[in-house]
Design a protein around this motif. Structure first.
Motif, mmCIF file in Angstrom:
data_model
loop_
_atom_site.group_PDB
_atom_site.id
_atom_site.type_symbol
_atom_site.label_atom_id
_atom_site.label_comp_id
_atom_site.label_asym_id
_atom_site.label_seq_id
_atom_site.Cartn_x
_atom_site.Cartn_y
_atom_site.Cartn_z
ATOM 1 N N PHE A 1 0.830 -1.197 0.000
ATOM 2 C CA PHE A 1 0.000 0.000 0.000
ATOM 3 C C PHE A 1 0.866 1.249 0.000
ATOM 4 C CE2 PHE A 1 -2.782 -3.286 1.223
ATOM 5 C CZ PHE A 1 -4.048 -2.877 0.862
ATOM 6 N N ASP B 1 0.742 3.766 1.980
ATOM 7 C CA ASP B 1 1.267 4.070 3.321
ATOM 8 C C ASP B 1 1.924 2.833 3.944
ATOM 9 O OD1 ASP B 1 -0.897 2.516 3.814
ATOM 10 O OD2 ASP B 1 -2.015 3.970 4.984
ATOM 11 N N ALA C 1 1.070 0.288 5.216
ATOM 12 C CA ALA C 1 0.151 -0.472 6.062
ATOM 13 C C ALA C 1 0.869 -1.528 6.889
ATOM 14 C CB ALA C 1 -0.963 -1.112 5.219
ATOM 15 N N LEU C 2 2.013 -1.175 7.432
ATOM 16 C CA LEU C 2 2.701 -2.098 8.350
ATOM 17 C C LEU C 2 1.954 -2.056 9.676
ATOM 18 C CD1 LEU C 2 6.365 -1.098 7.577
ATOM 19 C CD2 LEU C 2 5.103 -3.054 6.705
ATOM 20 N N PHE C 3 1.786 -3.220 10.277
ATOM 21 C CA PHE C 3 1.029 -3.266 11.525
ATOM 22 C C PHE C 3 1.889 -2.674 12.637
ATOM 23 C CE2 PHE C 3 -0.406 -7.200 9.173
ATOM 24 C CZ PHE C 3 -1.405 -6.511 8.506
ATOM 25 N N PRO C 4 1.434 -1.588 13.241
ATOM 26 C CA PRO C 4 2.308 -0.840 14.156
ATOM 27 C C PRO C 4 2.644 -1.597 15.434
ATOM 28 C CG PRO C 4 0.083 0.054 14.188
ATOM 29 C CD PRO C 4 0.113 -0.972 13.108
ATOM 30 N N HIS C 5 1.824 -2.580 15.793
ATOM 31 C CA HIS C 5 2.052 -3.271 17.061
ATOM 32 C C HIS C 5 2.911 -4.513 16.895
ATOM 33 C CE1 HIS C 5 -1.446 -4.907 15.056
ATOM 34 N NE2 HIS C 5 -1.256 -6.033 15.694
ATOM 35 N N MET C 6 3.314 -4.794 15.649
ATOM 36 C CA MET C 6 4.133 -5.980 15.425
ATOM 37 C C MET C 6 5.552 -5.566 15.050
ATOM 38 S SD MET C 6 1.747 -8.418 13.109
ATOM 39 C CE MET C 6 0.021 -8.708 13.430
ATOM 40 N N ARG D 1 7.207 -8.316 3.252
ATOM 41 C CA ARG D 1 5.957 -8.951 3.665
ATOM 42 C C ARG D 1 5.200 -9.465 2.450
ATOM 43 N NH1 ARG D 1 1.643 -5.519 7.061
ATOM 44 N NH2 ARG D 1 1.494 -4.502 5.064
#
Lengths: 324, 371
Positions: free
Chosen positions: B82, B84, B86-91, B147
């Motif tokens: 994406f 932005d 869209a990396l998961f911020p909590h991982m 990813r």
């Protein structure tokens, strides 16, 4: 405060910029003084500065006195709460106690007091879980699915929620609980309280959900995640501060709620702490201050602990108070 | 590895906006393909429809040999990066890269190993335990790429892959992306509004406008011979000069000056018809003295491009831009003459390029170029 330059005697009202109230003095003094102009004016300016400083100091003292009074007004009851439980004969004023732990002993032996704290935990915990779970699902759906009249729905729910757990709905609530055979059942209290808290919880959580970029979920979707996996792996962790806020808020609300459990519970061994507090009277019908203060202390400890725990764990700042 | 084929693919949003209008397109296996166009042209919608995030309202979409028009996104074997990221911020980086494998129920040990290997290929080995918030923009992009690579999809989809990087990083990332795509050989479609990016990266480009493809071709085709005036004005870091002219016996008359007719459409033009004469600033030679068959004007603006200067002349033909090399002194207010390179000039009739391949020579707008 810089004195005006010595070689510019034309600028007679040169002391004006020092302080507004000092200006008339400086102007008045100027024509009177033929002697060394600059020297005189500098002293004048210093004096004006001194006066302004004094004024500032007085204002400061006034301000802090006021703050201290306000602080005292609010901290005296807290002081009382800290002192009275250890006093053999507490009155309505905070005083050095005649130290004793007798009050705790009495309370420990009271058949309802300790049990009521347990009941409070059940009610608050149950309601908190229910509210967090349902509010998360509802807020996520409302945030992601465009429903016609969605905002209207939220506002109306918000408006009605204060009625559900409020005094106005006492009779219908009682009737409803009777019909559903939920009188004298903790489940009934949990359901009613959840119903009352959910709209606000959904409202607050929806904001958190709206603030989560959709691309997180879309990204997970392209990888093949199911809606449940998206919820569990992405949405819930991302909005965790919001969930913590809602959880703490619901628990605090239920912990302090007197009306609903008082209305729907019949047997004293079901009562939560907020209701039991109401029963501490002496034989003479006077409020038993020793027990009330001791119980109040015990009553507030779990909530304080919860705040500390959640705040250290999630690091959020919770604005708002506990009712009571 | 798979080709992507769309057959009259249409997307109409509720409210009647036609984002995709019967798109027919084939992206070859292993191709690096660009969807280029101004904002609102439907390029992102097309990408999202291929990903399955948007449901098409008509037509069919095939990836490889499978019709995936109604397949949910997770089952299309595509990976999307994406805008932005869209990396998961909590991982952590490792968890992010491993997430697609986790969805595919790969065992923990195996997916950790796999994620570390993929991240290592992209130079992320030192950052495995960091969270996305602790990485630079370029590193975040590589995590997003890792990813996407981790699950070995048959198609990559990139939404504006370079737009979130600063200018210097962008060039680096561009070269990196192109090399990566060559090495992996995976069919890749990316969306961009930056023509330079599309020209530099893509094997083929589809230039889109309001839900249609206006031209489909290799970067050099699209740059050298824009099929219509829309593409002509969109492609190129300095837009093409498009001048109104009239066809004459011995050339094309632009603002009273007779310019030689380019060789290609020579036999296809009718005397006296109105056309648009298109010439890129790069293909105009500067002359300080009058030359027959040139466009005259007064120097109004001089923009330094580093290796050259972009000069704007104002004359009877309106504003004409030309690129002058850095050694030629050009001063504001000077009189200058722009001499077109005859073999690079293009002629547009009714907005469409006049080519030798035009069967009738009288083709009207809309018949060609909208395919």
């Amino acid at each position: 405060m810089t004195p005006p330059p010595a070689h510019s005697p034309d600028h007679a009202p040169g002391a004006v910029p020092t302080a507004s109230d000092a200006a008339p003095v400086a102007v008045a003094a100027a024509p009177a003084g033929p002697p060394p102009d600059a020297e005189h004016r500098r002293r004048e300016a210093q004096r004006a500065a001194g006066r302004a400083g004094a004024r500032k100091a007085v204002a400061g003292i006034g301000f802090y006195t006021f703050v201290s009074l306000v602080l005292a007004f609010f901290s005296l009851p807290l002081l009382w709460l800290a002192v009275a439980p250890f006093d053999a004969n507490p009155g309505l004023s905070a005083s050095l106690p005649e130290f004793t732990l007798q009050n705790f002993r009495v309370l420990w032996d009271n058949p309802y007091a300790m049990r009521s704290l347990g009941n409070s935990v059940i009610l608050a915990g149950g309601t908190g879980l229910l509210v967090v779970a349902f509010a998360a699902l509802a807020a996520y759906a409302l945030s992601r699915v465009r429903l016609p009249g969605r905002d209207m729905l939220l506002y109306v729910l918000l408006l009605l929620s204060s009625i559900v757990t409020g005094t106005a709905a006492m009779v219908p609530l009682f009737n409803l609980a009777t019909e559903l055979r939920l009188i004298d059942s903790q489940l009934g209290v949990i359901l009613v309280l959840s119903g009352g808290l959910l709209p606000s919880a959904i409202f607050i959580l929806k904001d958190f959900m709206d603030g989560t970029p959709r691309s997180y979920e879309e990204s997970a979707r392209v990888f093949g995640a199911s809606p449940f996996q998206i919820m569990r792996d992405i949405v819930v962790p991302v909005v965790r501060p919001g969930l913590a806020t809602i959880g703490v808020w619901s628990v605090a609300q239920v912990w302090g709620n007197f009306l609903i459990p008082f209305l729907l519970l019949r047997s004293p061994d079901q009562y939560p702490a907020a209701v039991v507090m109401y029963t501490f009277y002496t034989e003479g019908g006077q409020a038993n201050l020793a027990l009330i203060s001791t119980f109040s202390l015990l009553y507030s400890v779990p909530v304080i602990l919860m705040f500390l725990f959640v705040s250290s764990r999630y690091g959020f700042r919770f604005h708002g108070g506990i009712k009571r | 590895m798979a080709a992507i084929t769309t057959d009259r693919l249409t997307k109409v949003y509720p409210g009647g906006v036609r984002a995709l209008d019967e798109i027919d397109l084939t992206v070859e296996d292993g191709e690096f393909f660009a969807l280029l166009g101004p904002s609102g042209c439907g390029k992102t919608t097309l990408l999202r429809t291929v990903a399955g995030l948007e449901e098409s309202s008509g037509g069919a979409l095939r990836i490889g040999d499978v019709d995936v028009t109604r397949t949910p996104p997770g089952s299309r074997d595509v990976a999307m990066v994406f805008q932005d990221y869209a990396l998961f911020p909590h991982m952590t980086v490792a968890e992010n890269v491993a997430y697609p494998l986790r969805i595919k129920k790969v065992a923990r040990a195996k997916r950790t190993e796999k994620a570390a290997a993929t991240a290592g290929e992209l130079g992320l080995s030192d950052y495995l335990e960091r969270r996305p918030g602790q990485l630079s923009g370029g590193q975040q992009q590589r995590v997003a790429l890792a990813r996407a690579m981790a699950c070995h999809p048959s198609v990559f989809l990139f939404d504006e892959p370079l737009s979130n990087l600063d200018a210097r990083m962008r060039l680096e990332a561009r070269t990196f992306l192109k090399r990566l795509q060559r090495e992996l050989g995976v069919t890749t479609v990316f969306v961009t509004h930056d023509q330079a990016e599309a020209l530099a990266l893509a094997d083929r480009i589809a230039v889109m406008e309001s839900g249609r493809i206006r031209q489909l071709g290799t970067p050099s085709e699209v740059f050298r011979r824009p099929a219509n005036t829309f593409v002509a004005s969109f492609i190129g870091s300095t837009p093409m000069n498009l001048l109104d002219g009239v066809v004459r016996q011995r050339g094309i008359e632009v603002a009273g000056e007779l310019l030689p007719t380019p060789p290609e459409p020579a036999g296809r033009l009718v005397d006296g018809e109105k056309v648009v004469y298109g010439i890129r600033p790069e293909y105009l030679l500067h002359s300080p003295t009058a030359v027959p068959g040139s466009l005259a004007g007064e120097v109004r603006v001089v923009e330094n491009l580093g290796h050259a200067q972009l000069v704007t002349l104002e004359g009877p033909a309106g504003f004409v831009q030309l690129v002058v090399d850095e050694d030629t002194p050009v001063a504001l207010g000077d009189r200058g003459f722009a001499v077109p390179r005859q073999d690079r000039a293009l002629v547009y009739r009714d907005g469409e390029l006049v080519t030798s391949g035009d069967p009738t020579g009288l083709a009207t707008a809309g018949a060609s170029g909208t395919a």
